[in-house]
Write a protein that holds these residues in place. Structure first.
Motif, PDB file in Angstrom:
ATOM      1  N   GLU A 198       0.803  -1.223   0.000  1.00 21.36           N
ATOM      2  CA  GLU A 198       0.000   0.000   0.000  1.00 21.36           C
ATOM      3  C   GLU A 198       0.836   1.273   0.000  1.00 21.36           C
ATOM      4  O   GLU A 198       0.391   2.298  -0.505  1.00 21.36           O
ATOM      5  CB  GLU A 198      -0.941   0.002   1.202  1.00 21.36           C
ATOM      6  CG  GLU A 198      -1.960  -1.125   1.182  1.00 21.36           C
ATOM      7  CD  GLU A 198      -2.927  -1.055   2.360  1.00 21.36           C
ATOM      8  OE1 GLU A 198      -2.940  -0.017   3.057  1.00 21.36           O
ATOM      9  OE2 GLU A 198      -3.658  -2.052   2.578  1.00 21.36           O
ATOM     10  N   HIS A 199       2.030   1.214   0.590  1.00 23.75           N
ATOM     11  CA  HIS A 199       2.842   2.430   0.718  1.00 23.75           C
ATOM     12  C   HIS A 199       4.159   2.348  -0.050  1.00 23.75           C
ATOM     13  O   HIS A 199       4.907   3.327  -0.068  1.00 23.75           O
ATOM     14  CB  HIS A 199       3.129   2.711   2.201  1.00 23.75           C
ATOM     15  CG  HIS A 199       1.894   2.921   3.018  1.00 23.75           C
ATOM     16  ND1 HIS A 199       1.236   4.124   3.068  1.00 23.75           N
ATOM     17  CD2 HIS A 199       1.184   2.063   3.800  1.00 23.75           C
ATOM     18  CE1 HIS A 199       0.177   4.013   3.870  1.00 23.75           C
ATOM     19  NE2 HIS A 199       0.128   2.769   4.323  1.00 23.75           N
ATOM     20  N   ARG A 200       4.419   1.199  -0.650  1.00 23.17           N
ATOM     21  CA  ARG A 200       5.631   0.998  -1.441  1.00 23.17           C
ATOM     22  C   ARG A 200       6.897   1.347  -0.651  1.00 23.17           C
ATOM     23  O   ARG A 200       7.848   1.935  -1.161  1.00 23.17           O
ATOM     24  CB  ARG A 200       5.578   1.801  -2.731  1.00 23.17           C
ATOM     25  CG  ARG A 200       4.367   1.489  -3.612  1.00 23.17           C
ATOM     26  CD  ARG A 200       4.539   2.039  -5.005  1.00 23.17           C
ATOM     27  NE  ARG A 200       5.567   1.304  -5.740  1.00 23.17           N
ATOM     28  CZ  ARG A 200       6.063   1.710  -6.902  1.00 23.17           C
ATOM     29  NH1 ARG A 200       5.640   2.850  -7.452  1.00 23.17           N
ATOM     30  NH2 ARG A 200       6.986   0.992  -7.520  1.00 23.17           N
ATOM     31  N   SER A 201       6.901   0.944   0.623  1.00 25.90           N
ATOM     32  CA  SER A 201       8.077   1.184   1.469  1.00 25.90           C
ATOM     33  C   SER A 201       9.267   0.397   0.935  1.00 25.90           C
ATOM     34  O   SER A 201       9.136  -0.761   0.532  1.00 25.90           O
ATOM     35  CB  SER A 201       7.782   0.753   2.909  1.00 25.90           C
ATOM     36  OG  SER A 201       6.699   1.492   3.444  1.00 25.90           O
ATOM     37  N   THR A 202      10.436   1.034   0.953  1.00 26.87           N
ATOM     38  CA  THR A 202      11.660   0.364   0.473  1.00 26.87           C
ATOM     39  C   THR A 202      12.546  -0.106   1.625  1.00 26.87           C
ATOM     40  O   THR A 202      13.554  -0.770   1.391  1.00 26.87           O
ATOM     41  CB  THR A 202      12.480   1.302  -0.419  1.00 26.87           C
ATOM     42  OG1 THR A 202      12.929   2.426   0.368  1.00 26.87           O
ATOM     43  CG2 THR A 202      11.649   1.781  -1.601  1.00 26.87           C
ATOM     44  N   ASP A 224      15.016  -5.457  -3.232  1.00 22.89           N
ATOM     45  CA  ASP A 224      13.790  -4.669  -3.367  1.00 22.89           C
ATOM     46  C   ASP A 224      13.436  -3.915  -2.100  1.00 22.89           C
ATOM     47  O   ASP A 224      12.994  -2.764  -2.156  1.00 22.89           O
ATOM     48  CB  ASP A 224      12.622  -5.587  -3.754  1.00 22.89           C
ATOM     49  CG  ASP A 224      12.839  -6.280  -5.087  1.00 22.89           C
ATOM     50  OD1 ASP A 224      13.159  -5.568  -6.066  1.00 22.89           O
ATOM     51  OD2 ASP A 224      12.715  -7.516  -5.149  1.00 22.89           O
ATOM     52  N   VAL A 225      13.592  -4.554  -0.968  1.00 18.49           N
ATOM     53  CA  VAL A 225      13.236  -3.945   0.322  1.00 18.49           C
ATOM     54  C   VAL A 225      14.296  -4.328   1.351  1.00 18.49           C
ATOM     55  O   VAL A 225      14.624  -5.510   1.508  1.00 18.49           O
ATOM     56  CB  VAL A 225      11.843  -4.422   0.809  1.00 18.49           C
ATOM     57  CG1 VAL A 225      11.517  -3.785   2.171  1.00 18.49           C
ATOM     58  CG2 VAL A 225      10.763  -4.086  -0.209  1.00 18.49           C
ATOM     59  N   SER A 226      14.822  -3.335   2.052  1.00 16.67           N
ATOM     60  CA  SER A 226      15.778  -3.583   3.138  1.00 16.67           C
ATOM     61  C   SER A 226      15.022  -3.804   4.449  1.00 16.67           C
ATOM     62  O   SER A 226      13.947  -3.226   4.663  1.00 16.67           O
ATOM     63  CB  SER A 226      16.739  -2.408   3.286  1.00 16.67           C
ATOM     64  OG  SER A 226      17.601  -2.314   2.166  1.00 16.67           O
ATOM     65  N   VAL A 273      20.434  -5.067   4.389  1.00 24.53           N
ATOM     66  CA  VAL A 273      20.252  -3.646   4.048  1.00 24.53           C
ATOM     67  C   VAL A 273      21.099  -3.318   2.823  1.00 24.53           C
ATOM     68  O   VAL A 273      22.275  -3.685   2.740  1.00 24.53           O
ATOM     69  CB  VAL A 273      20.660  -2.732   5.213  1.00 24.53           C
ATOM     70  CG1 VAL A 273      20.595  -1.261   4.796  1.00 24.53           C
ATOM     71  CG2 VAL A 273      19.749  -2.968   6.422  1.00 24.53           C
ATOM     72  N   ALA A 274      20.463  -2.644   1.867  1.00 27.34           N
ATOM     73  CA  ALA A 274      21.157  -2.191   0.655  1.00 27.34           C
ATOM     74  C   ALA A 274      20.568  -0.850   0.239  1.00 27.34           C
ATOM     75  O   ALA A 274      19.621  -0.354   0.866  1.00 27.34           O
ATOM     76  CB  ALA A 274      21.014  -3.212  -0.472  1.00 27.34           C
TER      77      ALA A 274
END
Length: 347
Positions: free
Chosen positions: A247-251, A278-280, A339-340
């Protein structure tokens, strides 16, 4: 003179310890009897304690008690620790410090039953204790027995609901939360979500405060970021991560603990996304056999349970007059592979 019976090992004496440590027998006596009124250099004290441990020296407690009227028992009253092995590091750290000095820890777990704790404390006090150490799995107020007048009292990862403690030791949840959040902001993430535990939980509030200050340091308004609350369980992390990513496209997800971070990793897998490409994801606790065993290895802020216990042990052995009322121990950021840098917005 009677001979030592065959097969029975010779009892190690203070003279043996003195010979191993390269000091006099009276110096060994001063150290092992914790005579703080006699000046002994810290390096000498360390050598004596190491020599005693190497030789498996067992002091004659009955004789010591008769001479000094001093107890060598530390009462440890815990809440929830026996059900969580990694939190047991608090007790282990305490034992690592006090046992070489000849102290014995007696542990009683009183989860959910303050009255039982009062009875246990009364029993310990009746037998004679050098100190009572309260210890908790999670930072929270604990019931303090009213039967502790004149007994040194130390609270580890907790504080008294009523009355006072000689010293309270806590992990720096705020600084740990700030370091965890900074680890993703410094990589360039701006769509970052905070997935906390229970909203009113002390640790959650402190970690949220650290998260918000890290956001401000990165030039962001905390109110513009996503904050969600769960219950520190894997399923909670799974559900919250699914929501904020879709919903929030958090990365980047800064999670309330390692279990929630594991749930977040499972959610990414179900969504066909990769961590950290894609996501850390960042956790909190550095739970043994969890944070370092998942793939990718989890970046997390480490709860210093062992160090909290060791500091408590140092307080037990030290002078009450020199003890601070409050000690805060750092939560070190353990950087691994989760984490990236944020992905390009083509995803």
């Amino acid at each position: 003179m009677a001979k030592q019976p065959a097969g029975r090992p010779k009892r190690v004496t203070m003279t043996d310890v003195a010979r191993r440590a390269g000091v006099s027998q009276p110096t060994v006596s001063f150290v092992l009897n914790d005579r703080r009124d006699v000046a002994v250099a810290e390096e000498t004290r360390r050598r004596v304690l190491e020599a005693a441990a190497e030789l498996d020296f067992v002091p004659n407690r009955a004789a010591q008690l008769l001479r000094s009227n001093k107890s060598f028992t530390v009462g440890v009253v815990t809440s929830g620790i026996v059900s969580q092995p990694y939190a047991g590091l608090i007790v282990l750290g305490l034992q690592q410090v006090v046992q070489p000095a000849g102290y014995v820890c007696m542990v009683v777990d009183t989860t959910g039953d303050p009255g039982e704790g009062d009875d246990a404390v009364a029993s310990l006090v009746g037998q004679g204790v050098a100190a009572i150490v309260y210890a908790s799995l999670a930072p929270k107020p604990l019931h303090r027995s009213p039967r502790l007048d004149g007994i040194r009292t130390i609270f580890v990862n907790c504080w008294p609901e009523e009355g006072k403690a000689d010293t309270v030791l806590l992990a720096d949840e705020y600084a740990g939360g700030r370091a965890a959040a900074a680890s993703v902001f410094e990589r360039g993430h701006r769509e970052v979500a905070f997935l906390g535990g229970m909203r009113n939980d002390y640790a959650c509030k402190e970690r949220r405060r650290g998260f918000d200050d890290a956001a401000r340091a990165a030039g962001l308004r905390p109110a513009d970021l996503v904050h969600r609350y769960g219950n520190y369980q894997i399923g909670s992390g799974y559900d919250l991560a699914t929501e904020v990513v879709t919903e929030h496209r958090s990365t980047a997800l800064v999670c309330g603990n390692d279990r929630m971070a594991i749930g977040a990793m499972l959610a990414l897998h179900a969504l066909g996304l990769d961590c950290p490409k894609d996501v850390s994801i960042v956790g909190f606790d550095d739970q043994p056999d969890v944070a370092d065993q998942v793939r990718p290895g989890l970046t997390t802020a480490a709860l210093p349970h062992l160090m909290l216990g060791r500091r408590a042990g140092e307080l037990v052995l030290g002078s009450p007059e020199d003890a601070p009322e409050r000690i805060v121990v750092d939560c070190e950021l353990i950087e691994r592979d989760s984490v990236a840098a944020p992905p390009r917005r083509g995803r």
